[in-house]
Motif scaffolding. Structure first.
Motif, PDB file in Angstrom:
ATOM      1  N   GLY A   1     -28.342   3.743   7.021  1.00 21.85           N
ATOM      2  CA  GLY A   1     -27.119   3.752   6.212  1.00 21.85           C
ATOM      3  C   GLY A   1     -27.314   4.649   5.009  1.00 21.85           C
ATOM      4  N   PHE A   2     -26.228   4.861   4.261  1.00 26.35           N
ATOM      5  CA  PHE A   2     -26.281   5.825   3.162  1.00 26.35           C
ATOM      6  C   PHE A   2     -26.916   5.220   1.906  1.00 26.35           C
ATOM      7  CE2 PHE A   2     -24.328   7.482  -0.733  1.00 26.35           C
ATOM      8  CZ  PHE A   2     -24.779   8.789  -0.657  1.00 26.35           C
ATOM      9  N   TYR A   3     -27.802   6.010   1.270  1.00 19.97           N
ATOM     10  CA  TYR A   3     -28.346   5.652  -0.054  1.00 19.97           C
ATOM     11  C   TYR A   3     -28.083   6.819  -0.994  1.00 19.97           C
ATOM     12  CZ  TYR A   3     -31.183   1.989   2.221  1.00 19.97           C
ATOM     13  OH  TYR A   3     -31.602   0.898   2.922  1.00 19.97           O
ATOM     14  N   ALA A   4     -27.750   6.460  -2.234  1.00 24.09           N
ATOM     15  CA  ALA A   4     -27.657   7.516  -3.249  1.00 24.09           C
ATOM     16  C   ALA A   4     -29.069   7.871  -3.691  1.00 24.09           C
ATOM     17  CB  ALA A   4     -26.817   7.035  -4.425  1.00 24.09           C
ATOM     18  N   SER A   5     -29.197   8.923  -4.507  1.00 25.01           N
ATOM     19  CA  SER A   5     -30.536   9.425  -4.831  1.00 25.01           C
ATOM     20  C   SER A   5     -31.400   8.410  -5.588  1.00 25.01           C
ATOM     21  CB  SER A   5     -30.418  10.721  -5.620  1.00 25.01           C
ATOM     22  OG  SER A   5     -29.765  10.455  -6.841  1.00 25.01           O
TER      23      SER A   5
END
Lengths: 658, 274
Positions: free
Chosen positions: A373-377
């Motif tokens: 899934g998506f993670y921010a930096s």
């Protein structure tokens, strides 16, 4: 003569093949565009669909050029040129109807075949490219020509020696207009920054990254950590390379080490991959530099596969004291900060903190997956304390950031791990699938390698990416933490795998021996040949003369001699053996008359030959097979008869001479 | 194209492109040899044409022969640049054949045949090989055939009686027929003007003379008109005579007769005979 594209099978097949080859390297929209145009052309030639107006073709050409420019911001790069070539040839096919169109299309085809070689020198493409190349030549021949294929094969055979000579002798100069093969658009390749998900994206494709061959020492898959780029600036989960990459540490030297050779493919941003610790890197074909942290990179992006030799020594280690850059930490989110503060209070020694880190990542709740899934930096809290799903770069990035927060200088290394060993070719094939990220931590005065993936998915490291990602999602989830699952016993290979090894080995050899023929190899090749100049010159001249004669014979083909001419040749030979020479300006008929006068026993047969020769050769009358064979039969019956007055075999007259 | 590919090969330092460009070059080089040989082994010779007319496509017979043991393919012939080329033809080994080549001489008189070019683009149609044959002989070009195709009326009046044989059938009246030949009885029955056809030489002889063209003012037009009549008479199988100044051909027919008559026209100069 009006021509139709789909009416000529040779042209159609070879050109569709050419378009397919080019389309594999072009964006989908242009391939679809070309396909639609071809379907239209087929219907307009075979059915009653109207012809494409020339004005529309011109308008579409302009639109396509604009679109290509907008997409690539240039019309000159190889991707842009290839896209243009696909579109323009499809549009040219729409206009195709004259001899001039035919030739123009074929010339475009030759350029497109060559263009394919810019994108890929893989041997798998050689066969279709070769077929397309020969097919284009074939379609240049007159369709009404007899034995077209045979003539073309003869021409190719005659051309081969010259082509090989040119290939070996033409100097491989480095020219000012050297073009770059690497692309920033549309391809998945090695990068010099690590975002959450970037390595997973890389690992999803099976493109070849490089091949490596070890000399004298076998390597186990688990230990193959191919270092590419070292990232030092942390933003939590995201890491980027140092701002200043200049080399600072001295080169380590030791008498030990193991040697290996790497053939790296384009698309790796010029990084040269090495195993720890690289003592020396040598290359005749790449100009490269050594950056900080024993990272090697070529001056230019690679345009073709290139070879370099490395000597590594795994007993050596990097002991360079880290500077401030390697201790900087980003703003930590609250839960991560709280965890770090708790450890800092509890553990004071670096070893203790490392143990805490390991214990933290050994939590069974962490899952190794390509789709976390998506993670921010800087989504450390979400990753470490809630979702706990990640790929190697998530674990490496988070580990290194936590290590720095705990006062341990650290850096992230992105490269490849493992590969597939080719038993036939005795080399390792490392693909993008093997992309990996791990950490180096400075403890006890040296940089130690730590791979957090080892605690979460040891099976991935022991089995290799190829085997691991071939498992089902369920098997991966279930056995990722079982280090030796499925690895018991000798590895077994199916026929298909053995074939793929063989193909890959062939490819390796092709890449190595043919495509690596650069200026240095060319010089050494000719130096080897001309070591003994006298012998070389003699052999060269003899070969050249024999080659020229052979080529001439190949190109001229077989001389057409009628049975009567062959019979006449035999008679002349027979007569000359008996001392009756054939005069330079003498006609065959007068010779036969002269011969008949001298050899009365053969005179009837000779007269018969003369009559047939006169009718067939001079009056150009068609003779029946019987009429043609009769003189030969007669001649065969009487040619060996001897009588008084016949000349002996030595040519001297015994009786009744001239 | 080879240069473009060579630049690409050098620019990318790509041996595969080098290989393809060198193959291209060597195939082209070999095909150059094939193209040259294809033309070299064929010899051509212009056969002196019988009659030529100005400003029209004349077919000049050319004899091509291939004395070698190898076939030649896709050859074509033409007289100088700008003239139309023959269709592609082959020259089989040890064979000779005649090929008509078009030549349109611009004006009448004595002329030299232009340079004959034998050419071929065999096998790939990319490279052209050619050889020229310069004709040494001079030819006489007759005036352009132009004017009224109908023969002058009554040109055979008074001479046809003796030429009639046995009656065969009727045919429609033509402008060249004498009104005396009209079979009025048969005409009355059929409504068409009919004349009698006879066995043997039913074609009455025609007689042409300079004076018959007096309605035309231009000298060249008068020559053209006569040229047309003479050649038509020959084509239609008439026996004819021609009187031109002091020249009187006498009544005859055939290629030689026509040539003699046309030569007078071809070489005539204004004011020499009127």
């Amino acid at each position: 003569m009006k021509r139709t594209f789909f009416g000529q099978s040779g042209l159609m097949i070879s050109y569709l093949l050419v378009l397919f080859l080019a389309a594999t390297e072009a964006p989908l929209w242009i391939s679809c565009f070309a396909a639609v145009l071809l379907v239209w052309k087929w219907f307009s030639e075979k059915k009653s669909l109207p012809k494409f107006p020339r004005k529309l073709t011109a308008a579409l050409s302009i639109l396509m050029v604009v679109q290509v420019y907008l997409q690539y911001r240039t019309l000159l790069g190889q991707e842009a040129s290839n896209t243009l070539l696909v579109g323009l040839s499809a549009l040219k096919i729409m206009d195709y109807e004259s001899e001039r169109d035919h030739k123009f299309l074929i010339l475009l085809g030759f350029i497109m075949v060559a263009m394919k070689a810019v994108f890929s020198v893989d041997i798998l493409w050689i066969l279709p490219s070769g077929v397309a190349f020969a097919g284009l030549w074939y379609s240049l021949l007159d369709p009404e020509m007899q034995r077209r294929s045979r003539s073309l094969i003869r021409l190719f055979a005659a051309s081969t020696p010259l082509a090989i000579l040119l290939f070996l002798a033409f100097p491989r100069l480095v020219v000012p207009w050297a073009m770059s093969r690497a692309s920033a658009v549309g391809t998945v390749g090695f990068s010099d920054r690590m975002n959450p998900g970037s390595v997973a994206e890389l690992a999803a494709v099976d493109t070849l990254a490089f091949r490596a061959k070890f000399f004298g020492r076998a390597q186990s898959l688990e230990n193959l950590y191919w270092r590419g780029v070292v990232l030092t600036e942390s933003e939590g989960l995201q890491w980027v390379r140092p701002r200043n990459q200049g080399r600072t540490s001295p080169r380590l030297k030791s008498p030990n080490g193991f040697r290996y050779e790497v053939i790296v493919e384009p698309g790796t941003r010029g990084y040269l991959f090495t195993l720890s610790y690289p003592k020396s890197v040598i290359s005749d074909s790449i100009q490269f530099t050594e950056l900080k942290f024993a990272v090697f990179r070529s001056f230019q992006n690679l345009t073709k596969p290139l070879t370099y030799q490395v000597t590594s020594d795994d007993t050596l280690f990097d002991a360079e004291v880290p500077n401030e850059e390697l201790t900087e930490i980003p703003d930590l989110p609250p839960e991560t900060r709280a965890w770090v503060e708790a450890i800092l209070k509890r553990e004071t020694s670096p070893e203790g903190r490392l143990k805490e880190l390991r214990r933290f990542f050994e939590d069974p709740a962490f899952a190794y997956t390509m789709r976390p899934g998506f993670y921010a930096s800087n989504d450390l809290d979400e990753f470490l304390f809630h979702r706990k799903r990640g790929f190697c770069e998530h674990f490496a990035g988070a580990y290194a950031t936590l290590a720095r927060a705990l006062g341990l200088p650290s850096r992230v290394v992105v490269g490849y791990h493992g590969g597939v060993f080719n038993l036939i070719g005795d080399f390792w094939r490392v693909s993008q699938k093997d992309a990996h990220a791990w950490v180096e931590v400075f403890v006890n005065g040296r940089w130690e390698q730590v791979d957090p993936t080892e605690w979460i998915a040891p099976l991935r490291l022991n089995m290799g990416a190829e085997g691991f990602f071939n498992l089902s999602e369920q098997q991966r989830a279930q056995y990722a933490r079982t280090p030796r699952w499925g690895l018991a016993g000798e590895p077994k290979f199916s026929v298909l795998e053995a074939l793929s090894f063989w193909a890959d080995d062939l490819n390796y050899r092709w890449t190595y021996f043919v495509l690596d023929f650069d200026l240095d190899q060319q010089r050494s090749f000719w130096a080897g040949l001309t070591r003994d100049l006298g012998v070389f010159l003699v052999i060269a001249i003899v070969t050249l003369l024999a080659g020229l004669l052979g080529v001439r014979k190949l190109l001229r083909g077989k001389e057409r001699r009628t049975p009567l001419e062959k019979l006449m040749d035999r008679v002349i030979r027979w007569g000359e053996q008996r001392g009756v020479l054939y005069g330079n300006s003498e006609t065959p008929l007068s010779y036969l008359t002269r011969l008949a006068g001298k050899f009365p026993l053969q005179s009837k047969a000779l007269e018969s030959i003369g009559r047939a020769y006169d009718l067939r050769m001079y009056r150009e009358e068609e003779l029946s097979p019987e009429a043609l064979s009769l003189p030969r039969k007669l001649w065969d019956e009487v040619k060996n008869k001897k009588a008084g007055g016949v000349v002996s075999s030595q040519g001297s007259l015994r009786k009744g001479g001239e | 194209m080879a240069m473009v590919l060579l630049m690409m090969a050098m620019g990318y330092g790509n041996n595969l492109i080098y290989l393809s460009v060198f193959t291209l070059i060597s195939v082209a080089f070999c095909s150059m040899y094939v193209t040259n040989e294809n033309v070299r082994r064929v010899s051509v010779r212009v056969v002196r044409p019988n009659v030529l007319f100005a400003s029209e496509d004349n077919l000049i017979p050319v004899r091509i022969s291939n004395e070698t043991g190898y076939d030649s393919f896709e050859l074509s012939l033409s007289f100088s640049r700008g003239q139309s080329r023959t269709a592609s033809f082959g020259a089989p080994a040890r064979k000779a054949a005649g090929v008509p080549v078009v030549w349109a001489p611009p004006k009448r008189g004595v002329a030299r045949l232009p340079r004959l070019t034998l050419e071929s683009r065999f096998p790939f149609g990319l490279l052209r090989s050619w050889k020229n044959e310069d004709a040494t002989e001079e030819v006489i070009v007759s005036p352009e055939r132009r004017g009224d195709p109908q023969f002058p009326v009554l040109d055979s009046a008074g001479r046809e009686k003796g030429n009639m044989g046995l009656f065969r059938d009727h045919r429609p009246f033509q402008s060249t027929d004498s009104p005396r030949r009209v079979d009025w009885r048969a005409t009355a029955k059929s409504q068409d003007l009919l004349v009698k056809n006879f066995e043997g030489s039913e074609k009455v002889p025609l007689h042409f003379a300079w004076e018959q063209t007096c309605s035309l003012s231009d000298f060249e037009s008068r020559l053209s008109q006569l040229s047309l009549w003479l050649s038509r008479a020959e084509e239609l199988g008439f026996s004819y005579s021609f009187r031109f100044g002091e020249f009187d051909s006498g009544e005859s027919q055939g290629a030689d007769h026509l040539r003699r008559c046309l030569e007078v026209l071809a070489l005539s100069e204004e004011g020499n005979f009127e």
